[in-house]
Design an enzyme around this catalytic site. Structure first.
Site, PDB file in Angstrom:
ATOM      1  N   ASP A  52       0.844  -1.204   0.000  1.00  0.00           N
ATOM      2  CA  ASP A  52       0.000   0.000   0.000  1.00  0.00           C
ATOM      3  C   ASP A  52       0.881   1.256   0.000  1.00  0.00           C
ATOM      4  O   ASP A  52       0.386   2.372  -0.064  1.00  0.00           O
ATOM      5  CB  ASP A  52      -1.009  -0.010   1.147  1.00  0.00           C
ATOM      6  CG  ASP A  52      -0.367  -0.104   2.511  1.00  0.00           C
ATOM      7  OD1 ASP A  52       0.883  -0.212   2.588  1.00  0.00           O
ATOM      8  OD2 ASP A  52      -1.109  -0.080   3.513  1.00  0.00           O
ATOM      9  N   SER A  53       2.216   1.046   0.008  1.00  0.00           N
ATOM     10  CA  SER A  53       3.140   2.159  -0.229  1.00  0.00           C
ATOM     11  C   SER A  53       2.933   2.729  -1.634  1.00  0.00           C
ATOM     12  O   SER A  53       3.436   3.811  -1.942  1.00  0.00           O
ATOM     13  CB  SER A  53       4.596   1.707  -0.056  1.00  0.00           C
ATOM     14  OG  SER A  53       4.851   0.539  -0.809  1.00  0.00           O
ATOM     15  N   ASP A  91      -1.066  -6.039  -0.100  1.00  0.00           N
ATOM     16  CA  ASP A  91      -1.515  -5.415   1.141  1.00  0.00           C
ATOM     17  C   ASP A  91      -3.021  -5.215   1.116  1.00  0.00           C
ATOM     18  O   ASP A  91      -3.575  -4.672   0.148  1.00  0.00           O
ATOM     19  CB  ASP A  91      -0.871  -4.026   1.296  1.00  0.00           C
ATOM     20  CG  ASP A  91       0.415  -4.068   2.085  1.00  0.00           C
ATOM     21  OD1 ASP A  91       0.596  -4.996   2.901  1.00  0.00           O
ATOM     22  OD2 ASP A  91       1.253  -3.167   1.883  1.00  0.00           O
ATOM     23  N   LYS A 121      -1.336  -9.403   2.855  1.00  0.00           N
ATOM     24  CA  LYS A 121      -0.608  -8.953   4.060  1.00  0.00           C
ATOM     25  C   LYS A 121      -1.491  -7.988   4.832  1.00  0.00           C
ATOM     26  O   LYS A 121      -2.156  -7.132   4.224  1.00  0.00           O
ATOM     27  CB  LYS A 121       0.715  -8.282   3.665  1.00  0.00           C
ATOM     28  CG  LYS A 121       1.464  -7.674   4.866  1.00  0.00           C
ATOM     29  CD  LYS A 121       2.920  -7.386   4.566  1.00  0.00           C
ATOM     30  CE  LYS A 121       3.191  -6.079   3.864  1.00  0.00           C
ATOM     31  NZ  LYS A 121       2.745  -4.865   4.597  1.00  0.00           N
ATOM     32  N   GLU A 123      -1.591  -5.511   8.555  1.00  0.00           N
ATOM     33  CA  GLU A 123      -0.798  -4.902   9.625  1.00  0.00           C
ATOM     34  C   GLU A 123      -1.486  -5.118  10.983  1.00  0.00           C
ATOM     35  O   GLU A 123      -2.678  -4.816  11.114  1.00  0.00           O
ATOM     36  CB  GLU A 123      -0.641  -3.395   9.372  1.00  0.00           C
ATOM     37  CG  GLU A 123       0.173  -3.085   8.130  1.00  0.00           C
ATOM     38  CD  GLU A 123       0.362  -1.580   7.910  1.00  0.00           C
ATOM     39  OE1 GLU A 123      -0.052  -0.777   8.778  1.00  0.00           O
ATOM     40  OE2 GLU A 123       0.920  -1.220   6.866  1.00  0.00           O
ATOM     41  N   GLU A 190       8.991  -4.248  10.672  1.00  0.00           N
ATOM     42  CA  GLU A 190       9.461  -2.969  10.129  1.00  0.00           C
ATOM     43  C   GLU A 190      10.039  -2.085  11.226  1.00  0.00           C
ATOM     44  O   GLU A 190       9.396  -1.837  12.252  1.00  0.00           O
ATOM     45  CB  GLU A 190       8.297  -2.249   9.417  1.00  0.00           C
ATOM     46  CG  GLU A 190       8.719  -0.926   8.801  1.00  0.00           C
ATOM     47  CD  GLU A 190       7.744  -0.381   7.765  1.00  0.00           C
ATOM     48  OE1 GLU A 190       6.784  -1.081   7.392  1.00  0.00           O
ATOM     49  OE2 GLU A 190       7.966   0.768   7.331  1.00  0.00           O
TER      50      GLU A 190
HETATM   51  O1  KIV Z   1       3.609  -1.146   1.670  1.00  0.00           O
HETATM   52  C1  KIV Z   1       4.793  -1.497   1.724  1.00  0.00           C
HETATM   53  O2  KIV Z   1       5.624  -1.183   0.852  1.00  0.00           O
HETATM   54  C2  KIV Z   1       5.216  -2.313   2.857  1.00  0.00           C
HETATM   55  C3  KIV Z   1       6.685  -2.590   2.991  1.00  0.00           C
HETATM   56  C4  KIV Z   1       7.388  -1.398   3.468  1.00  0.00           C
HETATM   57  C5  KIV Z   1       6.949  -3.761   3.833  1.00  0.00           C
HETATM   58  O3  KIV Z   1       4.424  -2.719   3.639  1.00  0.00           O
END
Ligand code: KIV
Length: 272
Positions: A52-53, A91, A121, A123, A190
């Site tokens: 989600d980055s 994510d 994934k 969080e 992280e």
């Molecule tokens: O969204 C992302 O890029 C991440 C990584 C930093 C692990 O969760």
């Protein structure tokens, strides 16, 4: 009957588990589009994370919170089309799993059906265990994410190192064990102290993938645009930049502009 062209070579959650067992490090990077996914996959990356980055890197938002499920499915399906070997993890975006396990499952089902990705994934630890359980009952592999969890940035207030104090470190170890017991196949840690990563990686049997979490993790993940120097003003201590692509691209584009303006491009061999 096989549904994939190169099934024998594909990275699966079982392959990752075997890598941890024999002490082989796991390499993971982010990808948000077809072209980059193809390059990273051909280079031999083990896991591609449709992070989600993308909210920051692709869309220019300050945080990861605004990205939507539809945005994530668009990025994930583009990445999947570029991949032959890597495991593709997506994510779940903010707001699509925290409140309700059914929503978590429905969001996951949409990601899996509409993108063709292999895992999701999420969080968080104990507080999202019901959502993780629900997703796992549908047979979808889940990767956890502890330590600095960017979807909670307004709770933390800053992007500094997490779990430096005993209480937070103990909670993180507990959460990691909960995620393993629930059936997560791996956990991203992280921005936590290296010594804490070592403890978690030794205690757990599933792979621990670190970002800013030191050398004891079973694998490493970075944001590809940071590693390649496409993002410009981000220089945390944990980041190793392999290229300064922002400057390389800017220089090349500057040259193109000069060539067009000076009528050097296109020349006679570049036309019909
Ligand atoms: O969204 C992302 O890029 C991440 C990584 C930093 C692990 O969760």
């Amino acid at each position: 009957m096989s549904v994939h062209k190169n099934d024998a070579k594909r990275v699966t959650t079982h392959v990752l588990q075997a890598m941890k067992s024999r002490g082989e490090r796991i390499a993971m990077l982010t990808a948000y589009d077809y072209s980059m996914a193809r390059i990273l996959d051909e280079a031999g990356i083990d896991i591609l994370l449709v992070g989600d980055s993308a909210s920051n890197v692709m869309a220019g938002h300050e945080t990861t919170l605004p990205i939507t499920l539809n945005n994530m499915i668009y990025h994930a399906s583009s990445v999947v089309r570029g991949v032959n070997r890597a495991l593709v993890v997506v994510d779940l975006p903010f707001g699509n799993y925290q409140s309700n396990p059914m929503l978590a499952l429905e969001s996951t089902v949409r990601i899996m059906k509409e993108s063709g990705a292999h895992a999701v994934k999420l969080e968080g630890g104990a507080e999202i265990s019901k959502s993780i359980k629900k997703i796992l009952t549908a047979g979808v592999p889940v990767m956890g994410h502890l330590g600095l969890t960017p979807q909670s940035i307004y709770k933390f207030g800053t992007y500094t190192v997490r779990a430096k104090e005993k209480e937070e470190a103990e909670k993180l170890i507990e959460d990691a064990k909960i995620l393993e017991d629930l059936g997560c196949f791996a956990i991203v840690l992280e921005k936590v102290p290296a010594a804490l990563t070592q403890k978690v990686a030794e205690k757990l049997t599933i792979p621990i993938i670190g970002i800013g979490a030191g050398q004891h993790a079973d694998g490493q993940v970075l944001v590809t645009h940071d590693l390649l120097g496409i993002t410009k003003d981000f220089q945390p201590r944990f980041l190793r930049r392999y290229l300064e692509l922002f400057e390389v691209i800017k220089g090349s584009v500057g040259q193109y502009i000069d060539d067009v303006k000076s009528r050097d491009f296109p020349n006679e061999t570049e036309q019909y």
